[in-house]
Design an enzyme around this catalytic site. Structure first.
Site, short mmCIF file in Angstrom:
data_model
loop_
_atom_site.label_atom_id
_atom_site.label_comp_id
_atom_site.label_asym_id
_atom_site.label_seq_id
_atom_site.Cartn_x
_atom_site.Cartn_y
_atom_site.Cartn_z
NE ARG A 1 -5.99 -46.78 13.76
CZ ARG A 1 -5.79 -47.39 12.60
NH1 ARG A 1 -5.71 -48.70 12.55
NH2 ARG A 1 -5.67 -46.68 11.48
CE LYS B 1 -10.84 -54.35 16.10
NZ LYS B 1 -9.91 -53.20 16.09
CG LEU C 1 -19.50 -44.25 18.66
CD1 LEU C 1 -20.29 -44.00 19.93
CD2 LEU C 1 -19.51 -43.03 17.76
#
Length: 334
Positions: free
Chosen positions: A164, A96, A73
């Site tokens: 992101r 990560k 996720l």
């Protein structure tokens, strides 16, 4: 093989689609039972391709038929759903970074240790044997006394609208690519690293970090010079420099399965190259995790994974707290 590992996939991400699920299809003794996405159609598409049944997040966590959860996720959701999975008795392989804070990572690792469950942060590169060859050369003294470790991981800008860039979802290059050089520094220099200084280039409007540079120092005075970012041509490398030689490795973090790594060793009046065997690090990461679930944990190995996750989170937080921030207008594509 007596015991199968039944997987639930929580998050139908790009890394899951491109790397992890095709690799999971190749793991003997593993099967996908559940597939969950915030978009039901996406979960159904993934299930049709890789197996299992499309589920909601809650159904997957509560399913008695699932032994282990692969969690991919957005970063800011890792803690909540990893914690839920562990409390439901599931082993967790988490992409990560494990969480977006050292405190939350500590909480998860303590919970996993208390419950006797396997919890690992999915740095697949750690499973590639090329790094052990590097460590052996260093230990044999080919570089003399090690002075500096340097590493860079940079990628082109993600597309417009990519998660992101979203601060609410744990955005930024430090958590996405910067953690790789940090984890590699831990691998080569050991624990006890400290952050001596850092710089982050941030988008002036969102505060999202787009590029960064950090200087770490080991307990015995070795420097770690780390670069990372979203504003670069692709580069994935590290190098070790001692008083007798220099060793470099390209494609250090994301080598294709068929790639044969090339190590370059430079000594005084001598140059040597080592061509290593190819290795499928994503498959090896999954196989190692499934083996720990299926065959029983080796306590020291699992403690090492938990220590590594805590140390990475601590260093990331130290970089964030130490960094000088350089603002740039329009760094995030509109």
């Amino acid at each position: 093989m007596d015991q199968q590992v039944a997987w639930g996939v929580l998050g139908c991400s790009g890394i899951a689609e491109r790397r992890m699920l095709p690799a999971l299809d190749e793991i003997e003794g593993s099967s996908v039972v559940g597939m969950a996405s915030r978009t039901p159609d996406r979960a159904e598409r993934f299930a049709a391709r890789h197996g299992g049944t499309a589920m909601s997040y809650e159904q997957l966590i509560d399913s008695p038929d699932i032994d282990a959860v692969y969690l991919s996720l957005p970063n800011s959701l890792h803690f909540e759903w990893a914690e839920r999975a562990l409390r439901a008795g599931k082993h967790v392989l988490c992409e990560k970074p494990m969480t977006v804070s050292a405190e939350r990572t500590d909480s998860l690792t303590a919970l996993a240790a208390d419950r006797g469950l396997v919890l690992r942060e999915n740095f697949a590169f750690l499973h590639h044997p090329q790094h052990e060859v590097v460590r052996e050369l260093v230990e044999r003294g080919r570089l003399g006394r090690l002075r500096t470790f340097s590493s860079a991981f940079g990628v082109p800008s993600p597309p417009v609208g990519d998660i992101r860039y979203d601060p609410a979802l744990g955005a930024g290059c430090l958590l996405d690519v910067g953690v790789y050089p940090i984890r590699a520094a831990q691998l080569m220099l050991g624990s006890g690293l400290t952050v001596a200084g850092a710089t982050l280039r941030v988008d002036a409007d969102t505060g999202v970090d787009m590029a960064g540079h950090a200087l770490l120092v080991s307990e015995n005075g070795i420097f770690a010079d780390l670069e990372f970012g979203f504003q670069h041509s692709y580069r994935s490398r590290y190098a070790l420099w001692g008083d007798a030689g220099h060793l470099s490795l390209e494609r250090a973090f994301t080598p294709p399965a068929e790639h044969r790594p090339l190590l370059r060793l430079e000594e005084q009046d001598h140059h040597e190259e080592f061509v290593l065997d190819a290795s499928h690090q994503f498959r090896d990461s999954l196989a190692s995790f499934a083996g720990a679930v299926r065959d029983g944990r080796t306590p020291e190995i699992e403690r090492s994974w938990l220590r590594g996750a805590r140390e990475t989170a601590r260093l990331v937080e130290a970089v964030q707290e130490t960094a000088t921030r350089v603002k740039q207008r329009g760094a995030v594509p509109a």
